[in-house]
Scaffold this active site. Structure first.
Site, PDB file in Angstrom:
ATOM      1  N   GLU A   1      33.236 -33.251 -21.505  1.00  0.00           N
ATOM      2  CA  GLU A   1      31.562 -33.256 -21.497  1.00  0.00           C
ATOM      3  C   GLU A   1      30.807 -33.128 -23.156  1.00  0.00           C
ATOM      4  OE1 GLU A   1      30.574 -29.528 -19.591  1.00  0.00           O
ATOM      5  OE2 GLU A   1      32.454 -28.576 -21.231  1.00  0.00           O
TER       6      GLU A   1
ATOM      7  N   LYS B   1      31.264 -19.425 -18.171  1.00  0.00           N
ATOM      8  CA  LYS B   1      29.922 -19.602 -18.987  1.00  0.00           C
ATOM      9  C   LYS B   1      30.096 -18.453 -20.160  1.00  0.00           C
ATOM     10  CE  LYS B   1      25.325 -21.466 -19.254  1.00  0.00           C
ATOM     11  NZ  LYS B   1      25.172 -22.946 -20.332  1.00  0.00           N
TER      12      LYS B   1
ATOM     13  N   TYR C   1      27.056 -15.797 -19.690  1.00  0.00           N
ATOM     14  CA  TYR C   1      25.968 -15.973 -20.197  1.00  0.00           C
ATOM     15  C   TYR C   1      25.296 -17.171 -18.942  1.00  0.00           C
ATOM     16  CZ  TYR C   1      26.423 -20.144 -22.635  1.00  0.00           C
ATOM     17  OH  TYR C   1      26.219 -21.861 -23.273  1.00  0.00           O
TER      18      TYR C   1
ATOM     19  N   LEU D   1      32.158 -27.141 -18.042  1.00  0.00           N
ATOM     20  CA  LEU D   1      31.226 -26.873 -17.324  1.00  0.00           C
ATOM     21  C   LEU D   1      30.243 -26.921 -16.029  1.00  0.00           C
ATOM     22  CD1 LEU D   1      30.168 -23.634 -17.713  1.00  0.00           C
ATOM     23  CD2 LEU D   1      28.038 -25.025 -17.931  1.00  0.00           C
TER      24      LEU D   1
HETATM   25  N1  PDD Z   1      24.447 -25.408 -21.539  1.00  0.00           N
HETATM   26  N2  PDD Z   1      28.578 -28.080 -20.151  1.00  0.00           N
HETATM   27  C1  PDD Z   1      28.499 -27.443 -21.705  1.00  0.00           C
HETATM   28  C2  PDD Z   1      29.254 -26.629 -22.667  1.00  0.00           C
HETATM   29  C3  PDD Z   1      26.695 -26.368 -21.476  1.00  0.00           C
HETATM   30  O1  PDD Z   1      26.969 -25.848 -22.493  1.00  0.00           O
HETATM   31  C4  PDD Z   1      26.124 -26.625 -20.579  1.00  0.00           C
HETATM   32  C5  PDD Z   1      24.489 -26.120 -20.776  1.00  0.00           C
HETATM   33  C6  PDD Z   1      26.228 -27.770 -19.724  1.00  0.00           C
HETATM   34  C7  PDD Z   1      25.184 -28.480 -18.791  1.00  0.00           C
HETATM   35  O2  PDD Z   1      24.803 -27.043 -18.020  1.00  0.00           O
HETATM   36  P1  PDD Z   1      23.554 -26.869 -16.708  1.00  0.00           P
HETATM   37  O3  PDD Z   1      23.343 -27.434 -16.876  1.00  0.00           O
HETATM   38  O4  PDD Z   1      23.611 -25.624 -16.293  1.00  0.00           O
HETATM   39  O5  PDD Z   1      22.178 -26.163 -18.266  1.00  0.00           O
HETATM   40  C8  PDD Z   1      27.259 -28.407 -19.561  1.00  0.00           C
HETATM   41  C9  PDD Z   1      23.413 -23.992 -21.649  1.00  0.00           C
HETATM   42  C10 PDD Z   1      21.887 -25.220 -21.739  1.00  0.00           C
HETATM   43  C11 PDD Z   1      23.866 -23.687 -23.347  1.00  0.00           C
HETATM   44  O6  PDD Z   1      24.507 -23.139 -24.199  1.00  0.00           O
HETATM   45  O7  PDD Z   1      22.543 -23.230 -24.413  1.00  0.00           O
END
Ligand code: PDD
Length: 284
Positions: A178, A146, A32, A202
């Site tokens: 993270e 993801k 996703y 990620l």
């Molecule tokens: N999550 N690390 C993890 C484990 C995450 O789930 C997310 C973002 C990020 C940040 O990635 P980005 O800057 O591309 O949003 C890092 C999204 C927002 C979610 O699962 O809803």
């Protein structure tokens, strides 16, 4: 009624139905993206579509749409949901097949997209920062993908919530990886540290923006993991994500981080981030 996209059709959310044999439902077999939309425009869309393709490659799944098709259906979905500020969710699952661990052959992946309201980051959070706790990183060895299989992340985030914290910062082999749903940063002696892009984190799209902004402003940033001990000594700790932007962690495991308020380096990065967000013409 909120409009969604499902396998070639736009329809009201309550009319969208998927099979109980969809591998997303039975096995969590899917990937996703979450993309913020500002003034009707997707922020960093190319980066999100590239990461979607990388996730699909990582799980050996075909992409049901070309980038051109994704862009066109995304634009239509944003429009159908009234433009403005939105949080767009894209999901691809391996498709509908009798339940089996082994991948089915000749099955078309299911494509789904929906729009949710994008909550503005709370002024209180920006002013005061938020609390986090550290927890062991119980996730798998492919955190660069993801995947929709978010049970570990969900358990970690719930543990944080139960402790009155907004995020769990994850420790693997003694090092900070993270957050449960965010990338993490530590400021030590004026240098920003964030874990390097490998299978432990990620590759966040917001993280790429932060790195580019720091570089442009000559703020030292190293893509190096910090130890749990360094994390506990940090002058500043932050998290970033598409929906939370860049947020300061001002309390960690019940102790103040630095002075217990968002620090000067965060102030600088947040100001640059807000300017960049406003300047739609400069987005790639
Ligand atoms: N999550 N690390 C993890 C484990 C995450 O789930 C997310 C973002 C990020 C940040 O990635 P980005 O800057 O591309 O949003 C890092 C999204 C927002 C979610 O699962 O809803």
């Amino acid at each position: 009624m909120n409009q969604v996209y499902l396998n070639g059709e736009f329809l009201a959310a309550d009319q969208a139905k998927v099979s109980v044999f969809d591998r997303g439902f039975l096995l969590g077999d899917g990937v996703y993206e979450v993309i913020p939309v500002y003034a009707g425009h997707c922020f960093q869309l190319d980066g999100h579509l590239q990461r979607l393709q990388a996730s699909l490659n990582g799980v050996r799944m075909g992409n049901p749409h070309s980038d051109k098709e994704w862009k066109s259906l995304i634009a239509e979905l944003i429009e159908l949901n009234g433009g403005g500020e939105q949080s767009l969710y894209l999901q691809v699952t391996r498709g509908v097949a009798p339940r089996d661990h082994v991948f089915p052959e000749g099955v078309t992946p299911s494509a789904f997209a929906m729009s949710n309201p994008l909550q503005a980051v709370s002024e209180k959070y920006k002013k005061e920062g938020v609390a986090a706790i550290t927890l062991p990183d119980i996730r798998w060895q492919n955190c660069n993908i993801k995947a929709i299989t978010l049970l570990p992340n969900s358990l970690l985030k719930q543990q944080a919530q139960d402790a009155g914290a907004a995020e769990a910062l994850l420790i693997r082999d003694g090092y900070l990886t993270e957050g449960a749903a965010s990338n993490a940063y530590v400021v030590l002696d004026g240098i920003i540290y964030t874990a390097p892009k490998d299978e432990k984190v990620l590759p966040g799209i917001t993280r790429e923006v932060v790195i580019a902004l720091a570089k442009k402003a000559d703020i030292p940033l190293l893509e190096e993991a910090v130890s749990e001990a360094q994390l506990k000594q940090a002058d500043e700790v932050w998290i970033s994500s598409s929906t939370k932007e860049v947020l300061a962690i001002t309390q960690l495991d019940g102790e103040k981080v630095g002075m217990g308020v968002p620090g000067p380096v965060w102030q600088q990065i947040d100001a640059l981030y807000q300017d960049y967000k406003e300047d739609i013409a400069s987005w790639q």
